[in-house]
Design a protein around this motif. Structure first.
Motif, PDB file in Angstrom:
ATOM      1  N   TYR A  66     -19.479 -11.589  11.042  1.00  0.00           N
ATOM      2  CA  TYR A  66     -20.691 -11.101  10.393  1.00  0.00           C
ATOM      3  C   TYR A  66     -20.395  -9.901   9.491  1.00  0.00           C
ATOM      4  O   TYR A  66     -21.124  -9.626   8.552  1.00  0.00           O
ATOM      5  CB  TYR A  66     -21.714 -10.642  11.447  1.00  0.00           C
ATOM      6  CG  TYR A  66     -22.340 -11.743  12.270  1.00  0.00           C
ATOM      7  CD1 TYR A  66     -22.395 -13.053  11.817  1.00  0.00           C
ATOM      8  CD2 TYR A  66     -22.901 -11.458  13.503  1.00  0.00           C
ATOM      9  CE1 TYR A  66     -22.972 -14.050  12.579  1.00  0.00           C
ATOM     10  CE2 TYR A  66     -23.493 -12.452  14.279  1.00  0.00           C
ATOM     11  CZ  TYR A  66     -23.518 -13.739  13.815  1.00  0.00           C
ATOM     12  OH  TYR A  66     -24.102 -14.712  14.575  1.00  0.00           O
ATOM     13  N   LEU A  67     -19.351  -9.148   9.810  1.00  0.00           N
ATOM     14  CA  LEU A  67     -19.125  -7.845   9.199  1.00  0.00           C
ATOM     15  C   LEU A  67     -17.839  -7.812   8.391  1.00  0.00           C
ATOM     16  O   LEU A  67     -16.892  -8.552   8.677  1.00  0.00           O
ATOM     17  CB  LEU A  67     -19.052  -6.760  10.282  1.00  0.00           C
ATOM     18  CG  LEU A  67     -20.248  -6.622  11.221  1.00  0.00           C
ATOM     19  CD1 LEU A  67     -19.952  -5.582  12.287  1.00  0.00           C
ATOM     20  CD2 LEU A  67     -21.505  -6.258  10.449  1.00  0.00           C
ATOM     21  N   SER A  68     -17.810  -6.913   7.412  1.00  0.00           N
ATOM     22  CA  SER A  68     -16.557  -6.582   6.738  1.00  0.00           C
ATOM     23  C   SER A  68     -15.737  -5.679   7.655  1.00  0.00           C
ATOM     24  O   SER A  68     -16.195  -5.262   8.724  1.00  0.00           O
ATOM     25  CB  SER A  68     -16.858  -5.850   5.423  1.00  0.00           C
ATOM     26  OG  SER A  68     -17.480  -4.598   5.702  1.00  0.00           O
ATOM     27  N   ASP A  69     -14.525  -5.350   7.241  1.00  0.00           N
ATOM     28  CA  ASP A  69     -13.688  -4.459   8.043  1.00  0.00           C
ATOM     29  C   ASP A  69     -14.357  -3.093   8.208  1.00  0.00           C
ATOM     30  O   ASP A  69     -14.352  -2.513   9.300  1.00  0.00           O
ATOM     31  CB  ASP A  69     -12.318  -4.292   7.397  1.00  0.00           C
ATOM     32  CG  ASP A  69     -11.486  -5.571   7.454  1.00  0.00           C
ATOM     33  OD1 ASP A  69     -11.815  -6.443   8.283  1.00  0.00           O
ATOM     34  OD2 ASP A  69     -10.522  -5.687   6.684  1.00  0.00           O
ATOM     35  N   LYS A  70     -14.943  -2.575   7.131  1.00  0.00           N
ATOM     36  CA  LYS A  70     -15.640  -1.288   7.224  1.00  0.00           C
ATOM     37  C   LYS A  70     -16.856  -1.394   8.138  1.00  0.00           C
ATOM     38  O   LYS A  70     -17.161  -0.466   8.895  1.00  0.00           O
ATOM     39  CB  LYS A  70     -16.069  -0.822   5.828  1.00  0.00           C
ATOM     40  CG  LYS A  70     -14.916  -0.416   4.926  1.00  0.00           C
ATOM     41  CD  LYS A  70     -15.425   0.075   3.573  1.00  0.00           C
ATOM     42  CE  LYS A  70     -14.269   0.506   2.679  1.00  0.00           C
ATOM     43  NZ  LYS A  70     -14.751   0.983   1.357  1.00  0.00           N
ATOM     44  N   GLY A  71     -17.555  -2.529   8.064  1.00  0.00           N
ATOM     45  CA  GLY A  71     -18.702  -2.721   8.939  1.00  0.00           C
ATOM     46  C   GLY A  71     -18.299  -2.755  10.395  1.00  0.00           C
ATOM     47  O   GLY A  71     -19.003  -2.211  11.264  1.00  0.00           O
ATOM     48  N   LEU A  72     -17.154  -3.366  10.687  1.00  0.00           N
ATOM     49  CA  LEU A  72     -16.675  -3.415  12.066  1.00  0.00           C
ATOM     50  C   LEU A  72     -16.317  -2.023  12.566  1.00  0.00           C
ATOM     51  O   LEU A  72     -16.647  -1.669  13.711  1.00  0.00           O
ATOM     52  CB  LEU A  72     -15.459  -4.336  12.160  1.00  0.00           C
ATOM     53  CG  LEU A  72     -14.832  -4.490  13.548  1.00  0.00           C
ATOM     54  CD1 LEU A  72     -15.853  -5.003  14.551  1.00  0.00           C
ATOM     55  CD2 LEU A  72     -13.624  -5.414  13.492  1.00  0.00           C
ATOM     56  N   VAL A  73     -15.667  -1.235  11.728  1.00  0.00           N
ATOM     57  CA  VAL A  73     -15.341   0.150  12.111  1.00  0.00           C
ATOM     58  C   VAL A  73     -16.626   0.926  12.398  1.00  0.00           C
ATOM     59  O   VAL A  73     -16.714   1.682  13.368  1.00  0.00           O
ATOM     60  CB  VAL A  73     -14.513   0.839  11.011  1.00  0.00           C
ATOM     61  CG1 VAL A  73     -14.363   2.336  11.311  1.00  0.00           C
ATOM     62  CG2 VAL A  73     -13.144   0.196  10.894  1.00  0.00           C
ATOM     63  N   GLY A  74     -17.639   0.721  11.552  1.00  0.00           N
ATOM     64  CA  GLY A  74     -18.917   1.403  11.781  1.00  0.00           C
ATOM     65  C   GLY A  74     -19.578   0.969  13.074  1.00  0.00           C
ATOM     66  O   GLY A  74     -20.146   1.794  13.805  1.00  0.00           O
TER      67      GLY A  74
END
Length: 330
Positions: free
Chosen positions: A123-131
């Protein structure tokens, strides 16, 4: 979806003030389970990986955040059953079942039914996963400060058990994300067995969910155990395990049947959710009223989901027929 399934259709039935904690619960439940789902999808894992990460999630919430696994006062959990070596073992077993199923498997299963095209995609980009990871960590600390800190002020879990919880979280994560995906060489092959009707699946899941909860927990999380003194605390741990494990094996057998369908999945999830909510209705008139409304909403939404899945399935079949030569005559 996770916050609704795990808390707002459970604790909030008997304690409506739980809605005031919605922002914190969304961060803790939502971000935490989103991280689990993203991690499993990215490494190509399956339901076994989700189960193990659900155990890790429960350790993070109840062991590190709420500290309820070791606290002698939090929720009165030490009085629910067996407490040994400084750990509330009955509470621990009950919460493994609740969080693995209600916090992880059921919400992800419902979301997959709603958005099947995204089932195997992140569902998420790499930055979204970090967030999301950062929010999940904030959620654990939020539980420590705003719930454990207010309900059990001054308590600090023993460092030894904190280290054990961290080690178990790391072990579950490694097995779930490194070991199991490499062993997942093929998808489940349909068997010749036939699955029962969806209504039967729903009844079995409702009954076994209630059996598990009432074996370990006092009704409505009050002070009355349904089975009372019929079993010792140690016997209750064993009986609950012998309810949960065969239930999981039964679901695996159903899933392997050639006629297993989305309707069966909805009834399976519905039985769990309805039983989960009904368990909290004991003890007060307000809990009965709130629980009755919650059950009605659950059943209505599951009915809507069933109709949506049926229409989608019919549309897909019509689309396949329309794309074939001679489809008009058929």
């Amino acid at each position: 979806m996770t916050t609704l399934c795990a808390e707002l259709t459970f604790t909030a039935v008997a304690v409506p003030k739980t809605w005031l904690l919605l922002p914190l619960l969304l961060v803790m439940y939502g971000a935490g389970v989103l991280v689990i789902r993203e991690a499993v999808v990215r490494v190509g894992g399956g339901w076994p990986s989700l189960v193990l990460l659900g155990v890790a999630y429960q350790l993070a919430e109840d062991g590190l955040g709420l500290q309820a696994l070791t606290s002698p006062r939090m929720y009165g959990a030490a009085d629910w059953g067996l407490r040994a070596f400084g750990v509330n073992l009955t509470y621990w077993e009950s919460q493994i079942g609740v969080h693995v199923v209600l916090s992880v498997l059921v919400p992800i299963g419902l979301t997959n039914l709603l958005f099947p095209a995204q089932r195997d995609r992140p569902y998420l980009s790499d930055k979204g996963l970090v967030g999301a990871v950062a929010l999940a960590i904030v959620g654990v600390f939020g539980l420590r400060v705003f719930i454990s800190g207010l309900m059990d002020p001054g308590y600090r879990a023993p460092w030894g058990w904190t280290a054990v919880f961290l080690a178990l979280i790391a072990l579950c994560s490694v097995i779930a994300l490194v070991v199991l995906p490499h062993r997942r060489t093929r998808r489940l092959r349909p068997s010749a067995r036939s699955v029962p009707r969806p209504g039967v699946v729903g009844f079995v899941s409702l009954y076994l969910t209630m059996a598990f909860l009432t074996t370990l927990l006092p009704l409505g999380l009050g002070s009355h155990l349904l089975l009372g003194d019929l079993m010792s605390p140690l016997q209750r741990l064993f009986v609950a395990a012998m309810t949960a494990v065969p239930f999981g094996l039964l679901v695996l057998r159903w899933r392997a049947a050639a006629d297993w369908s989305d309707r069966h999945r909805i009834w399976l999830i519905g039985g769990i959710l309805v039983s989960h909510t009904a368990f909290m209705m004991y003890g007060s008139v307000s809990a009965v009223c709130v629980g009755a409304v919650t059950l009605a909403v659950e059943v209505y939404l599951l009915t809507v989901l069933t109709r949506y899945v049926r229409r989608r399935s019919t549309g897909h079949r019509d689309g396949r027929h329309a794309g074939r030569p001679g489809a008009e005559s058929s």
